[in-house]
Design a protein around this motif. Structure first.
Motif, PDB file in Angstrom:
ATOM      1  N   ARG A  62       0.836  -1.210   0.000  1.00  0.00           N
ATOM      2  CA  ARG A  62       0.000   0.000   0.000  1.00  0.00           C
ATOM      3  C   ARG A  62       0.871   1.260   0.000  1.00  0.00           C
ATOM      4  NH1 ARG A  62      -4.986   0.248   2.667  1.00  0.00           N
ATOM      5  NH2 ARG A  62      -4.035   1.295   4.469  1.00  0.00           N
ATOM      6  N   PHE A  63       1.977   1.212   0.720  1.00  0.00           N
ATOM      7  CA  PHE A  63       2.933   2.323   0.706  1.00  0.00           C
ATOM      8  C   PHE A  63       3.507   2.513  -0.695  1.00  0.00           C
ATOM      9  CE2 PHE A  63       7.587   3.205   1.045  1.00  0.00           C
ATOM     10  CZ  PHE A  63       7.503   4.556   1.383  1.00  0.00           C
ATOM     11  N   ASP A 106       3.570   5.454  -6.002  1.00  0.00           N
ATOM     12  CA  ASP A 106       3.936   4.994  -7.345  1.00  0.00           C
ATOM     13  C   ASP A 106       5.397   4.561  -7.397  1.00  0.00           C
ATOM     14  OD1 ASP A 106       3.448   4.382  -9.987  1.00  0.00           O
ATOM     15  OD2 ASP A 106       3.818   6.412 -10.726  1.00  0.00           O
ATOM     16  N   CYS A 107       5.775   3.715  -6.447  1.00  0.00           N
ATOM     17  CA  CYS A 107       7.171   3.284  -6.335  1.00  0.00           C
ATOM     18  C   CYS A 107       7.458   2.116  -7.280  1.00  0.00           C
ATOM     19  CB  CYS A 107       7.487   2.876  -4.899  1.00  0.00           C
ATOM     20  SG  CYS A 107       7.405   4.261  -3.730  1.00  0.00           S
ATOM     21  N   VAL A 145      24.424   6.152  -8.526  1.00  0.00           N
ATOM     22  CA  VAL A 145      23.117   6.481  -7.972  1.00  0.00           C
ATOM     23  C   VAL A 145      22.434   7.336  -9.031  1.00  0.00           C
ATOM     24  CG1 VAL A 145      21.823   7.739  -6.222  1.00  0.00           C
ATOM     25  CG2 VAL A 145      23.810   6.396  -5.551  1.00  0.00           C
ATOM     26  N   SER A 146      21.358   6.832  -9.588  1.00  0.00           N
ATOM     27  CA  SER A 146      20.657   7.613 -10.608  1.00  0.00           C
ATOM     28  C   SER A 146      19.157   7.470 -10.412  1.00  0.00           C
ATOM     29  CB  SER A 146      21.036   7.141 -12.019  1.00  0.00           C
ATOM     30  OG  SER A 146      20.402   5.907 -12.336  1.00  0.00           O
ATOM     31  N   VAL A 147      18.434   8.532 -10.757  1.00  0.00           N
ATOM     32  CA  VAL A 147      16.975   8.524 -10.680  1.00  0.00           C
ATOM     33  C   VAL A 147      16.410   9.206 -11.909  1.00  0.00           C
ATOM     34  CG1 VAL A 147      16.836   8.465  -8.156  1.00  0.00           C
ATOM     35  CG2 VAL A 147      16.998  10.667  -9.321  1.00  0.00           C
ATOM     36  N   VAL A 148      15.321   8.673 -12.390  1.00  0.00           N
ATOM     37  CA  VAL A 148      14.583   9.281 -13.498  1.00  0.00           C
ATOM     38  C   VAL A 148      13.188   9.601 -12.991  1.00  0.00           C
ATOM     39  CG1 VAL A 148      13.644   8.957 -15.812  1.00  0.00           C
ATOM     40  CG2 VAL A 148      15.921   8.062 -15.242  1.00  0.00           C
ATOM     41  N   ASN A 149      12.835  10.881 -13.037  1.00  0.00           N
ATOM     42  CA  ASN A 149      11.529  11.340 -12.547  1.00  0.00           C
ATOM     43  C   ASN A 149      11.289  10.888 -11.104  1.00  0.00           C
ATOM     44  OD1 ASN A 149      10.854  12.668 -14.919  1.00  0.00           O
ATOM     45  ND2 ASN A 149       9.939  10.848 -15.830  1.00  0.00           N
ATOM     46  N   ALA A 150      12.245  11.217 -10.245  1.00  0.00           N
ATOM     47  CA  ALA A 150      12.123  10.875  -8.825  1.00  0.00           C
ATOM     48  C   ALA A 150      11.290  11.925  -8.104  1.00  0.00           C
ATOM     49  CB  ALA A 150      13.506  10.779  -8.187  1.00  0.00           C
ATOM     50  N   ALA A 182      10.428   6.639  -8.047  1.00  0.00           N
ATOM     51  CA  ALA A 182      10.995   7.132  -9.296  1.00  0.00           C
ATOM     52  C   ALA A 182      10.515   6.226 -10.426  1.00  0.00           C
ATOM     53  CB  ALA A 182      12.519   7.133  -9.226  1.00  0.00           C
ATOM     54  N   ASP A 183      10.526   6.759 -11.647  1.00  0.00           N
ATOM     55  CA  ASP A 183      10.186   5.909 -12.787  1.00  0.00           C
ATOM     56  C   ASP A 183      11.249   4.837 -12.990  1.00  0.00           C
ATOM     57  OD1 ASP A 183       8.040   7.554 -13.081  1.00  0.00           O
ATOM     58  OD2 ASP A 183       8.712   8.502 -14.945  1.00  0.00           O
ATOM     59  N   ARG A 184      12.481   5.206 -12.696  1.00  0.00           N
ATOM     60  CA  ARG A 184      13.598   4.266 -12.815  1.00  0.00           C
ATOM     61  C   ARG A 184      14.698   4.723 -11.887  1.00  0.00           C
ATOM     62  NH1 ARG A 184      17.934   3.439 -16.334  1.00  0.00           N
ATOM     63  NH2 ARG A 184      17.476   5.295 -17.554  1.00  0.00           N
ATOM     64  N   ALA A 185      15.433   3.782 -11.316  1.00  0.00           N
ATOM     65  CA  ALA A 185      16.522   4.149 -10.410  1.00  0.00           C
ATOM     66  C   ALA A 185      17.599   3.079 -10.434  1.00  0.00           C
ATOM     67  CB  ALA A 185      16.004   4.328  -8.983  1.00  0.00           C
ATOM     68  N   GLU A 186      18.838   3.526 -10.308  1.00  0.00           N
ATOM     69  CA  GLU A 186      19.987   2.641 -10.120  1.00  0.00           C
ATOM     70  C   GLU A 186      20.632   3.005  -8.787  1.00  0.00           C
ATOM     71  OE1 GLU A 186      22.179   2.223 -14.284  1.00  0.00           O
ATOM     72  OE2 GLU A 186      21.516   4.283 -13.879  1.00  0.00           O
TER      73      GLU A 186
END
Length: 591
Positions: free
Chosen positions: A322-323, A328-329, A342-347, A421-425
């Motif tokens: 639920r979290f 939208d994780c 460490v990368s984030v797309v639309n975080a 985020a939409d995508r993350a490393e």
């Protein structure tokens, strides 16, 4: 094992736990992460939580190298707890810690994402059924009976995928029998309704006790009916007992004393004997019924134990699901080996999203050997692969928020949880050094800050440095020198790091392995609020925007003298810029 071997358990805590639980049960509660049992034993809930975090994964807690990192960790747990379906699940969330191995992270991610997909697939009616089952579970404080009844409710709802698969193969008939037995034995006594004969005997005993409590009034009532001789009184009393209770005539006659001296002695003796006989009969019948119920539970023990474990585990996974859905994780990708990123797309920053999700501007950012290949249209370039960056830009421009967002993503990923985020490393780190801006300008704060952020960086493990406005704790000249040293040390140790500062020009030349990124303000909106593009631009120095702030002060000045003072400042930063800013804001309002 001794209780004192657990972190945070000293003599006083040990004594409290042993007195309330005994040594073995106290150890079991700690090893199983049972916050409720420790709290019920007398520990403050916060202290119990801290003990269990260290007991379940001390090395995981060691990743949080600074007080700000620990604060960010607790903030994340508080957000997740808001979505817990039971108090027990909330307690278990509070003791989640960063995990040591990628395998453990991936396993937890598998479980949470499967739960997320299963919960998302349910219709509203099934969700309400599940939540109602867990609400009843909480109302009964997570007892065995509550767990079995919750399992039956979930079976009845027909949910059987993802985390619910754990109950799909439970034997419904055994659980139903166990539920009846547990309900009948609730509170340690055989409950009303469990056995007709036991209920009848209890009712008879209750009626006799009522009569005994008011025996003198009963004697007066019998005499008022005209009974005078002994035999007549005996018969009237017998008839009264038979008509007002379900006692048998044989039991009544056996209870009547043969040597009573008067009516009071006769009635009192009879009722006392009946009470004694009926109490024995009730106890005997209750023992028999309780034995039968215990036999039923013994036959169903395996099903009950599996139901208890499954319901508890499902509650945890659903809470985390639920979290994850609320924000939208998604699943992060782990980067290991010689590479680090460490990368984030639309975080999205979770603290901001919790307050007003629609107002949060997603950001894309990257450090290290990342796979980010596209950025928003108005961003000048894809981020380079430098592991260290200096982040500059506008006041109130979101630099601190970006640090917090990166901290949140890394923490969630290392706890094996989806990230916002939409995508993350993420490269799992040995030390997370997060330092928020602390405006305390003295030598003590400087020393304590350096003591907290330098040792993790020098330790030799993988480190992520997230340092916000280091210059706020010492004079600008020294701050620039020290910050340059920190950036250089971060590069030398092949760590990852983002350093937020307004002193970018004073840091030149930076090591070639570090870059400078910038966030830019774009003016004032029609309400004279600062308009900021929170998405950083890469290899570009951002600038502070005092002219925008001064423009707002000029426009909002309360009287002529106040306005004149701010206009003097406007002249200092550039009258033309201030007037253009105000004109642009007015033009936007008219549109």
């Amino acid at each position: 094992m001794r209780l004192e071997e657990f972190w945070g358990v000293g003599p006083k805590t040990r004594e409290t736990l042993v007195d309330a639980l005994g040594r073995e049960r106290a150890i079991q509660a700690i090893e199983s992460g049972d916050v409720r049992t420790l709290a019920d034993a007398g520990l403050a809930r916060g202290r119990a939580t801290r003990i269990l975090r260290r007991a379940t994964d001390s090395a995981g807690m060691d990743v949080l190298a600074t007080s700000d990192a620990r604060s960010a960790y607790k903030e994340l747990l508080d957000l997740a707890v808001d979505h817990a379906v039971t108090q027990r699940a909330a307690d278990r969330i509070r003791v989640l810690t960063p995990l040591e191995s990628r395998a453990a992270m991936e396993t937890r991610l598998d479980d949470v994402l499967a739960a997320r997909d299963a919960w998302d697939a349910l219709d509203d009616a099934d969700r309400e059924t599940v939540l109602a089952a867990y609400e009843r579970y909480d109302d009964r404080e997570g007892s065995e009976r509550a767990a079995v009844e919750a399992a039956l409710a979930l079976l009845e709802a027909g949910v059987d995928s993802g985390p619910f698969a754990a109950i799909a193969d439970l034997e419904r008939a055994r659980l139903e029998a166990a539920a009846e037995a547990l309900a009948a034995l609730d509170g340690g006594r055989v409950q009303s309704g469990a056995d007709e004969e036991l209920d009848r005997l209890r009712d008879v005993l209750g009626a006799v006790e009522d009569m005994d409590a008011d025996a003198l009034a009963l004697i007066d009532d019998l005499r008022s009916e005209g009974v005078r001789d002994v035999e007549g009184f005996r018969q009237a009393f017998e008839d009264h007992l038979l008509s007002e209770t379900d006692v048998t005539i044989d039991r009544v006659r056996d209870a009547m004393p043969a040597d009573a001296t008067d009516a009071t002695d006769f009635v009192g003796g009879t009722l006392r004997t009946l009470r004694s006989d009926l109490t024995a009969a009730v106890d005997e019948r209750e023992e028999t019924v309780a034995g039968e119920l215990q036999d039923t539970l013994a036959d169903a023990r395996d099903a009950v134990d599996r139901a208890v474990e499954a319901v508890d585990e499902i509650a945890l996974q659903l809470s985390l699901a639920r979290f994850a859905l609320a924000y939208d994780c998604t699943r992060p990708t782990f980067v290991e080996g010689d590479q680090a990123a460490v990368s984030v797309v639309n975080a999205r920053n979770l603290m901001l999203a919790a307050r007003d999700e629609e107002s949060v501007q997603p950001v894309t950012y990257a450090l290290g050997e990342h796979d980010v290949v596209s950025v928003p249209d108005d961003v000048n370039a894809v981020p380079g692969e430098q592991r260290v960056s200096v982040l500059t830009g506008a006041n109130s421009g979101g630099k601190t928020t970006l640090l917090e967002t990166l901290c949140q993503v890394v923490l969630l990923a290392t706890m094996g949880l989806p990230v916002p985020a939409d995508r993350a490393e993420v490269t799992p780190v040995d030390s997370l050094v997060f330092h928020r801006r602390h405006a305390s300008f003295n030598a003590g704060v400087l020393e304590s800050t350096l003591r907290s952020i330098v040792p993790p960086l020098s330790s030799g493990g993988r480190t992520l440095m997230l340092v916000d406005e280091f210059e706020a704790i010492t004079e600008p000249g020294s701050a620039a020198d020290l910050l340059h040293g920190l950036v250089t040390l971060t590069v030398d140790r092949e760590a990852l790091g983002v350093f937020v500062t307004h002193l970018a020009d004073d840091l030149e030349p930076l090591p070639p392995e570090a870059r400078v990124d910038g966030i830019f303000a774009e003016g004032l909106d029609p309400d004279l609020e600062l308009r900021v593009d929170y998405q950083p631009r890469f290899d570009t120095v951002g600038r502070s925007t005092p002219e925008f702030i001064v423009s707002r002060l000029v426009a909002n000045a309360g009287d002529r003298r106040e306005r004149a003072g701010f206009e003097t400042l406007a002249a200092a930063v550039g009258d033309e810029v201030v007037q253009r800013t105000l004109a642009d804001a007015q033009w936007s309002a008219e549109e």
